[in-house]
Scaffold this motif. Structure first.
Motif, PDB file in Angstrom:
ATOM      1  N   GLU A   1       3.581  -4.947  -1.172  1.00 41.93           N
ATOM      2  CA  GLU A   1       2.800  -6.182  -1.156  1.00 41.93           C
ATOM      3  C   GLU A   1       1.446  -5.995  -0.459  1.00 41.93           C
ATOM      4  O   GLU A   1       0.474  -6.657  -0.798  1.00 41.93           O
ATOM      5  CB  GLU A   1       3.584  -7.308  -0.471  1.00 41.93           C
ATOM      6  N   HIS A   2       1.402  -5.088   0.515  1.00 43.98           N
ATOM      7  CA  HIS A   2       0.163  -4.882   1.269  1.00 43.98           C
ATOM      8  C   HIS A   2      -0.670  -3.700   0.763  1.00 43.98           C
ATOM      9  O   HIS A   2      -1.895  -3.696   0.943  1.00 43.98           O
ATOM     10  CB  HIS A   2       0.508  -4.656   2.749  1.00 43.98           C
ATOM     11  N   GLU A   3      -0.027  -2.708   0.146  1.00 46.03           N
ATOM     12  CA  GLU A   3      -0.723  -1.461  -0.152  1.00 46.03           C
ATOM     13  C   GLU A   3      -0.929  -1.183  -1.630  1.00 46.03           C
ATOM     14  O   GLU A   3      -1.739  -0.313  -1.978  1.00 46.03           O
ATOM     15  CB  GLU A   3       0.054  -0.288   0.465  1.00 46.03           C
TER      16      GLU A   3
ATOM     17  N   ARG B   1       9.318  -3.404  -0.088  1.00 36.92           N
ATOM     18  CA  ARG B   1       8.654  -4.610  -0.607  1.00 36.92           C
ATOM     19  C   ARG B   1       7.428  -4.957   0.235  1.00 36.92           C
ATOM     20  O   ARG B   1       6.354  -5.229  -0.314  1.00 36.92           O
ATOM     21  CB  ARG B   1       9.629  -5.794  -0.635  1.00 36.92           C
ATOM     22  N   THR B   2       7.577  -4.948   1.551  1.00 35.47           N
ATOM     23  CA  THR B   2       6.458  -5.273   2.427  1.00 35.47           C
ATOM     24  C   THR B   2       5.334  -4.266   2.240  1.00 35.47           C
ATOM     25  O   THR B   2       4.139  -4.639   2.164  1.00 35.47           O
ATOM     26  CB  THR B   2       6.908  -5.297   3.895  1.00 35.47           C
ATOM     27  N   PHE B   3       5.686  -2.980   2.151  1.00 35.80           N
ATOM     28  CA  PHE B   3       4.680  -1.956   1.906  1.00 35.80           C
ATOM     29  C   PHE B   3       3.931  -2.220   0.615  1.00 35.80           C
ATOM     30  O   PHE B   3       2.686  -2.223   0.577  1.00 35.80           O
ATOM     31  CB  PHE B   3       5.333  -0.580   1.847  1.00 35.80           C
TER      32      PHE B   3
ATOM     33  N   THR C   1      -1.890  -2.569  -5.407  1.00 36.17           N
ATOM     34  CA  THR C   1      -2.524  -3.688  -6.130  1.00 36.17           C
ATOM     35  C   THR C   1      -2.613  -3.364  -7.607  1.00 36.17           C
ATOM     36  O   THR C   1      -2.432  -2.233  -8.021  1.00 36.17           O
ATOM     37  CB  THR C   1      -3.932  -3.958  -5.580  1.00 36.17           C
TER      38      THR C   1
ATOM     39  N   ASP D   1       7.640   4.718   5.207  1.00 40.34           N
ATOM     40  CA  ASP D   1       6.203   4.536   5.375  1.00 40.34           C
ATOM     41  C   ASP D   1       5.655   5.625   6.294  1.00 40.34           C
ATOM     42  O   ASP D   1       6.240   5.922   7.347  1.00 40.34           O
ATOM     43  CB  ASP D   1       5.956   3.155   5.987  1.00 40.34           C
TER      44      ASP D   1
ATOM     45  N   THR E   1       3.004  -6.526  -8.747  1.00 36.82           N
ATOM     46  CA  THR E   1       1.675  -6.316  -9.334  1.00 36.82           C
ATOM     47  C   THR E   1       1.429  -7.133 -10.593  1.00 36.82           C
ATOM     48  O   THR E   1       0.280  -7.326 -10.984  1.00 36.82           O
ATOM     49  CB  THR E   1       1.465  -4.835  -9.684  1.00 36.82           C
TER      50      THR E   1
ATOM     51  N   ARG F   1       9.364  -0.169   8.181  1.00 39.19           N
ATOM     52  CA  ARG F   1       8.829  -1.054   7.145  1.00 39.19           C
ATOM     53  C   ARG F   1       9.654  -0.906   5.872  1.00 39.19           C
ATOM     54  O   ARG F   1      10.012   0.211   5.481  1.00 39.19           O
ATOM     55  CB  ARG F   1       7.378  -0.672   6.874  1.00 39.19           C
TER      56      ARG F   1
ATOM     57  N   THR G   1       0.795   5.449  -4.101  1.00 42.96           N
ATOM     58  CA  THR G   1      -0.574   4.974  -3.929  1.00 42.96           C
ATOM     59  C   THR G   1      -1.552   6.133  -4.074  1.00 42.96           C
ATOM     60  O   THR G   1      -1.175   7.306  -4.041  1.00 42.96           O
ATOM     61  CB  THR G   1      -0.772   4.330  -2.534  1.00 42.96           C
TER      62      THR G   1
END
Length: 279
Positions: A275-277, A271-273, A279, A167, A210, A268, A139
């Protein structure tokens, strides 16, 4: 350790330091947030600190009994400045030190490994956080994030080697525990996410999440070193390129229970990371 102590957080605006500061403040602990420009952080006292300016050390340490240590960015031999600082910290009354290092670097190894080796002789209460590679490397302004945006690629010399990406929120939660728990902390804490993935699997997950095609481009060690050297000191670039080869050899293909054991919650997953962080 009594909750009435004060923690000096070095690098308080950085990836882990900002989260450690927030976690300490949320827990009601006194914090001195240290940075080159005395960062303003809600609930913390701002103080100027610069690894390259030892005249800032004394004021930053005044009244503290714990310190969260982030090495100077890009320094291949951080012990040259960090060990003298730690001696000064001990003399000033600091009795617990928590160092951010890396899962890839043992005590006595390169970079922060030399500081790790020195800690037991300086403090009775100490811990070294040795996290795996950060999920946040995908990111913001990190190298992988830039190549994903610019070329749709993750470029490494890791081959099929797996990494249990972690994370930064989980790293910080472990740090807060190590800094504030009444008992002396565990001394060598390898911190990972819940699963190990190779970079091809990461690319596939990012493509799915994405909707943009992302691939893993396999580079040689020399190619990685040369690319990194364009944006950081050559010695540090060589160190990082060497860690890619270690990953290719399986050095990071492991998971630990550190986050669950010390924070009471699971780490964490990637995948969860994403999906939220991402884009």
């Amino acid at each position: 350790m009594a909750a009435s102590g004060t923690t000096l957080v070095i690098g308080a605006t950085g990836t882990t330091g900002s989260r450690v500061t927030a976690g300490l403040v949320a827990g009601g602990h006194r914090v001195r947030a240290a940075g080159r420009r005395a960062p303003a952080v809600d609930g913390a006292e701002a103080v100027r600190f610069d690894w390259e300016d030892p005249s800032t050390f004394g004021e930053a340490l005044a009244g503290t009994d714990r310190v969260y240590l982030v090495p100077p960015p890009g320094a291949p031999e951080p012990e040259a400045v960090m060990v003298p600082f730690l001696r000064q910290a001990r003399a000033a009354g600091v009795r617990r030190a928590v160092l951010l290092s890396s899962s890839a670097i043992p005590a006595g190894g390169p970079a922060a490994g030399q500081v790790h080796r020195a800690l037991p002789g300086l403090f009775g209460e100490w811990a070294v956080l040795r996290p795996s590679w950060f999920m946040q490397n995908f990111t913001g302004g990190h190298h992988h994030a830039r190549t994903i945006r610019d070329r749709g690629t993750i470029e490494t010399a890791t081959g099929d080697g797996r990494v249990a990406f972690v994370d930064a929120d989980d790293i910080a939660a472990v740090a807060v525990h190590a800094l504030t728990d009444a008992e002396a902390p565990d001394t060598d804490l390898v911190i990972t996410g819940p699963e190990a993935l190779d970079h091809g699997e990461v690319a596939a997950l990012l493509t799915e999440i994405t909707g943009r095609t992302v691939t893993h481009r396999r580079l040689s060690h020399d190619q990685v070193r040369e690319r990194l050297a364009a944006s950081m000191p050559a010695g540090f670039a060589a160190l990082l390129a060497g860690l890619d080869l270690a990953i290719a050899g399986g050095a990071e293909d492991r998971t630990t229970d550190t986050v669950q054991r010390l924070t009471g919650r699971p780490p964490r997953d990637f995948r969860t990371f994403a999906e939220h962080e991402i884009t």
